[in-house]
Design a protein around this motif. Structure first.
Motif, PDB file in Angstrom:
ATOM      1  N   SER A   1       0.844  -1.207   0.000  1.00 43.71           N
ATOM      2  CA  SER A   1       0.000   0.000   0.000  1.00 43.71           C
ATOM      3  C   SER A   1       0.877   1.254   0.000  1.00 43.71           C
ATOM      4  O   SER A   1       0.576   2.232  -0.692  1.00 43.71           O
ATOM      5  N   ARG A   2       1.956   1.205   0.765  1.00 45.35           N
ATOM      6  CA  ARG A   2       2.891   2.347   0.753  1.00 45.35           C
ATOM      7  C   ARG A   2       3.543   2.477  -0.618  1.00 45.35           C
ATOM      8  O   ARG A   2       3.692   3.571  -1.154  1.00 45.35           O
ATOM      9  N   PHE A   3       3.949   1.347  -1.168  1.00 50.06           N
ATOM     10  CA  PHE A   3       4.542   1.349  -2.507  1.00 50.06           C
ATOM     11  C   PHE A   3       3.584   1.972  -3.514  1.00 50.06           C
ATOM     12  O   PHE A   3       3.979   2.788  -4.347  1.00 50.06           O
ATOM     13  N   ALA A   4       2.330   1.572  -3.414  1.00 49.02           N
ATOM     14  CA  ALA A   4       1.341   2.065  -4.378  1.00 49.02           C
ATOM     15  C   ALA A   4       1.175   3.576  -4.228  1.00 49.02           C
ATOM     16  O   ALA A   4       1.176   4.319  -5.216  1.00 49.02           O
ATOM     17  N   ALA A   5       1.061   4.038  -2.995  1.00 46.82           N
ATOM     18  CA  ALA A   5       0.884   5.482  -2.779  1.00 46.82           C
ATOM     19  C   ALA A   5       2.111   6.249  -3.287  1.00 46.82           C
ATOM     20  O   ALA A   5       1.979   7.277  -3.962  1.00 46.82           O
ATOM     21  N   ALA A   6       3.294   5.725  -2.985  1.00 44.75           N
ATOM     22  CA  ALA A   6       4.515   6.400  -3.435  1.00 44.75           C
ATOM     23  C   ALA A   6       4.579   6.451  -4.962  1.00 44.75           C
ATOM     24  O   ALA A   6       4.950   7.471  -5.556  1.00 44.75           O
ATOM     25  N   GLN A   7       4.172   5.367  -5.596  1.00 44.34           N
ATOM     26  CA  GLN A   7       4.190   5.358  -7.070  1.00 44.34           C
ATOM     27  C   GLN A   7       3.179   6.338  -7.649  1.00 44.34           C
ATOM     28  O   GLN A   7       3.441   6.986  -8.664  1.00 44.34           O
ATOM     29  N   LEU A   8       2.022   6.437  -7.012  1.00 44.95           N
ATOM     30  CA  LEU A   8       1.029   7.394  -7.523  1.00 44.95           C
ATOM     31  C   LEU A   8       1.600   8.810  -7.491  1.00 44.95           C
ATOM     32  O   LEU A   8       1.467   9.572  -8.445  1.00 44.95           O
ATOM     33  N   LEU A   9       2.273   9.138  -6.381  1.00 49.09           N
ATOM     34  CA  LEU A   9       2.853  10.486  -6.292  1.00 49.09           C
ATOM     35  C   LEU A   9       3.988  10.628  -7.306  1.00 49.09           C
ATOM     36  O   LEU A   9       4.142  11.675  -7.939  1.00 49.09           O
ATOM     37  N   ALA A  10       4.754   9.547  -7.491  1.00 53.88           N
ATOM     38  CA  ALA A  10       5.882   9.613  -8.427  1.00 53.88           C
ATOM     39  C   ALA A  10       5.438   9.777  -9.886  1.00 53.88           C
ATOM     40  O   ALA A  10       6.174  10.312 -10.702  1.00 53.88           O
ATOM     41  N   THR A  11       4.234   9.320 -10.212  1.00 58.66           N
ATOM     42  CA  THR A  11       3.764   9.519 -11.599  1.00 58.66           C
ATOM     43  C   THR A  11       3.376  10.972 -11.849  1.00 58.66           C
ATOM     44  O   THR A  11       3.145  11.358 -12.986  1.00 58.66           O
ATOM     45  N   GLY A  12       3.252  11.737 -10.764  1.00 56.14           N
ATOM     46  CA  GLY A  12       2.928  13.151 -10.963  1.00 56.14           C
ATOM     47  C   GLY A  12       1.624  13.584 -10.319  1.00 56.14           C
ATOM     48  O   GLY A  12       1.192  14.720 -10.490  1.00 56.14           O
ATOM     49  N   LEU A  13       0.984  12.699  -9.550  1.00 59.02           N
ATOM     50  CA  LEU A  13      -0.187  13.162  -8.817  1.00 59.02           C
ATOM     51  C   LEU A  13       0.313  14.088  -7.724  1.00 59.02           C
ATOM     52  O   LEU A  13       1.237  13.752  -6.978  1.00 59.02           O
ATOM     53  N   ASP A  14      -0.293  15.255  -7.655  1.00 58.60           N
ATOM     54  CA  ASP A  14       0.158  16.288  -6.719  1.00 58.60           C
ATOM     55  C   ASP A  14      -0.922  16.487  -5.663  1.00 58.60           C
ATOM     56  O   ASP A  14      -2.033  16.901  -5.984  1.00 58.60           O
ATOM     57  N   PRO A  15      -0.606  16.170  -4.411  1.00 58.77           N
ATOM     58  CA  PRO A  15      -1.625  16.248  -3.361  1.00 58.77           C
ATOM     59  C   PRO A  15      -2.215  17.651  -3.168  1.00 58.77           C
ATOM     60  O   PRO A  15      -3.249  17.792  -2.519  1.00 58.77           O
ATOM     61  N   GLU A  16      -1.570  18.639  -3.769  1.00 59.57           N
ATOM     62  CA  GLU A  16      -2.167  19.990  -3.727  1.00 59.57           C
ATOM     63  C   GLU A  16      -3.273  20.132  -4.770  1.00 59.57           C
ATOM     64  O   GLU A  16      -4.110  21.011  -4.687  1.00 59.57           O
ATOM     65  N   ARG A  17      -3.217  19.283  -5.783  1.00 59.35           N
ATOM     66  CA  ARG A  17      -4.177  19.418  -6.882  1.00 59.35           C
ATOM     67  C   ARG A  17      -5.198  18.289  -6.951  1.00 59.35           C
ATOM     68  O   ARG A  17      -6.130  18.328  -7.749  1.00 59.35           O
ATOM     69  N   CYS A  18      -4.986  17.245  -6.162  1.00 60.90           N
ATOM     70  CA  CYS A  18      -5.958  16.142  -6.160  1.00 60.90           C
ATOM     71  C   CYS A  18      -5.913  15.478  -4.785  1.00 60.90           C
ATOM     72  O   CYS A  18      -5.043  15.780  -3.979  1.00 60.90           O
ATOM     73  N   THR A  19      -6.845  14.589  -4.541  1.00 65.36           N
ATOM     74  CA  THR A  19      -6.914  13.909  -3.252  1.00 65.36           C
ATOM     75  C   THR A  19      -6.437  12.470  -3.422  1.00 65.36           C
ATOM     76  O   THR A  19      -7.022  11.720  -4.200  1.00 65.36           O
ATOM     77  N   VAL A  20      -5.361  12.133  -2.715  1.00 64.64           N
ATOM     78  CA  VAL A  20      -4.808  10.773  -2.786  1.00 64.64           C
ATOM     79  C   VAL A  20      -5.012  10.126  -1.415  1.00 64.64           C
ATOM     80  O   VAL A  20      -4.617  10.690  -0.400  1.00 64.64           O
ATOM     81  N   PHE A  21      -5.636   8.960  -1.400  1.00 61.87           N
ATOM     82  CA  PHE A  21      -5.912   8.341  -0.093  1.00 61.87           C
ATOM     83  C   PHE A  21      -5.951   6.819  -0.202  1.00 61.87           C
ATOM     84  O   PHE A  21      -5.859   6.251  -1.291  1.00 61.87           O
ATOM     85  N   VAL A  22      -6.062   6.204   0.966  1.00 62.41           N
ATOM     86  CA  VAL A  22      -6.131   4.747   1.061  1.00 62.41           C
ATOM     87  C   VAL A  22      -7.568   4.375   1.445  1.00 62.41           C
ATOM     88  O   VAL A  22      -8.128   4.925   2.383  1.00 62.41           O
ATOM     89  N   GLN A  23      -8.116   3.440   0.701  1.00 57.86           N
ATOM     90  CA  GLN A  23      -9.534   3.073   0.850  1.00 57.86           C
ATOM     91  C   GLN A  23      -9.919   2.712   2.285  1.00 57.86           C
ATOM     92  O   GLN A  23     -10.949   3.159   2.789  1.00 57.86           O
ATOM     93  N   SER A  24      -9.097   1.928   2.984  1.00 56.81           N
ATOM     94  CA  SER A  24      -9.477   1.489   4.336  1.00 56.81           C
ATOM     95  C   SER A  24      -9.465   2.630   5.353  1.00 56.81           C
ATOM     96  O   SER A  24      -9.983   2.474   6.461  1.00 56.81           O
ATOM     97  N   HIS A  25      -8.894   3.775   4.978  1.00 59.23           N
ATOM     98  CA  HIS A  25      -8.927   4.924   5.886  1.00 59.23           C
ATOM     99  C   HIS A  25     -10.289   5.607   5.879  1.00 59.23           C
ATOM    100  O   HIS A  25     -10.536   6.489   6.688  1.00 59.23           O
ATOM    101  N   VAL A  26     -11.129   5.214   4.949  1.00 58.97           N
ATOM    102  CA  VAL A  26     -12.455   5.837   4.834  1.00 58.97           C
ATOM    103  C   VAL A  26     -13.503   4.723   4.988  1.00 58.97           C
ATOM    104  O   VAL A  26     -13.851   4.043   4.027  1.00 58.97           O
ATOM    105  N   PRO A  27     -13.979   4.519   6.231  1.00 58.14           N
ATOM    106  CA  PRO A  27     -14.840   3.361   6.494  1.00 58.14           C
ATOM    107  C   PRO A  27     -16.155   3.366   5.713  1.00 58.14           C
ATOM    108  O   PRO A  27     -16.792   2.328   5.552  1.00 58.14           O
ATOM    109  N   GLU A  28     -16.545   4.523   5.203  1.00 62.23           N
ATOM    110  CA  GLU A  28     -17.799   4.625   4.450  1.00 62.23           C
ATOM    111  C   GLU A  28     -17.832   3.697   3.231  1.00 62.23           C
ATOM    112  O   GLU A  28     -18.909   3.322   2.768  1.00 62.23           O
TER     113      GLU A  28
END
Ligand code: TYM
Length: 332
Positions: free
Chosen positions: A59-86
């Protein structure tokens, strides 16, 4: 701004080239045109047996790769599914709205369960597409950027949104799939009739983005092509070559027609050598950036914490409305 949401599974370390070209590349572009939510779907990963420590690391690897492809947390919301119980909560409500036969018709379930046998196939794998529908509907998404293999799941999502709206009143936006035709199905480098995939590709058929660049270059050079010499896009008669042209075109933003012209009379070897080099140039900084995020766990954690908070605000609002509509007693 229209909203987009999409997700990717945290499987064994590295994304592959199909994940990137089929989906994540579009996510990067859409962060400037859309209100964008992108997540690592760890709940979905649990549908097959996972080693707990490996899942956490992936999961950490996946998040790091998403940011490395150019997703910018200032411009989009990056999160982990299990952190949102809804997600799990809405999923239950939608499970109760999904026909057993309807779920049984999902081809991805049929493919995957066929491999495991009935007793090793979990109920989670069966209701996987319903959880995916919950992911999408929670955010009132307008569009869902995915590869072609997710099309049927999007159709189920639309059907469930319409069913819920019909039964309980307008609640969900009915989302559209956003599938880029050219890169909807990147194929296996050794067997171009197969989709490039972690579960079915042989090591030589799949480009893992975090592999040694040299290894990936070799795989491109030994990709299976037909015995001809003419560089021409022709999915039916030259599927292997067409896949390489698709990859080349996407990585360099060049029309395939232009590539055909450029390589006229040059043969497959020249194209493969150049594409191998282009790929190496792309993965080298990608690997470095991924490693930088992995080396800085505090930054990564804080991006994911902020992402979860933003995601939860939206998800909680939708879920509250759903709980009220279906007739659950309000918690006081
Ligand atoms: P996953 O993790 O299998 O794949 C992530 C994305 O990569 C795309 N993809 C491909 N595209 C082109 N060619 C290929 N060979 C190829 N292989 C994979 C997938 O289509 C996908 O877009 N169920 C989803 C994750 C998910 C999701 C969601 C997506 C869960 N909830 C909500 C969108 C919205 C999956 O398993 O993707």
């Amino acid at each position: 701004r229209p909203r987009v949401l999409s997700g990717i599974q945290p499987t064994s370390g590295s994304f592959h080239l199909g994940n990137y070209l089929g989906a994540v590349r579009q996510w990067v572009a859409q962060q400037d045109t859309h209100d964008a939510f992108y997540m690592v779907v760890d709940l979905h990963a649990l549908t097959v047996t996972q080693d707990p420590e490996a899942l956490r690391a992936n999961s950490r690897f996946a998040a790091a790769q998403l940011l490395a492809t150019g997703l910018d947390p200032e411009r989009c919301t990056v999160f982990v599914q299990s952190h949102v119980p809804e997600h799990a909560q809405l999923s239950w409500v939608l499970n109760c709205l999904t026909g057993f036969g309807e779920a049984s018709r999902m081809t991805q379930f049929k493919d995957k369960s066929g491999k495991h046998g009935a007793d090793r196939t979990t109920v989670g794998l069966f209701t996987y597409p319903v959880l995916m529908a919950a992911d999408i509907l929670l955010y009132q998404s307008d569009q869902v950027p995915v590869g072609g293999d997710q099309r049927q799941h999007l159709e189920l999502t639309r059907a469930l949104a319409e069913r819920f709206n019909g039964r309980y009143g307008d609640t969900f936006k009915v989302p559209d799939a956003f599938i880029v035709k050219e890169t909807a199905r990147i194929t296996d480098l050794q067997d171009p009739t197969l989709k490039m995939s972690k579960s079915s590709s042989t090591p030589k058929g799949i480009i893992n983005l975090l592999d040694e660049p040299k290894t990936s270059a070799k795989k491109i050079k030994s990709a299976v092509t037909d015995t001809g010499t003419e560089i021409r896009y022709d999915e039916e008669n030259k599927p292997g070559l067409s896949n390489l042209l698709t990859i080349y075109s996407a990585l360099t933003d060049t029309d395939i027609a232009e590539l055909e012209q450029r390589y006229e009379g040059k043969g497959y070897g020249a194209l493969k050598t150049d594409l191998a080099e282009i790929l190496v140039e792309w993965v080298t900084p990608f690997r470095r950036r991924t490693q930088e995020y992995l080396d800085d766990p505090e930054t990564l954690d804080s991006v994911l914490a902020k992402g979860a908070e933003k995601a939860r605000a939206v998800a909680a609002e939708t879920l509250a409305q759903v709980y009220e509509r279906v007739g659950f007693l309000a918690a006081k």
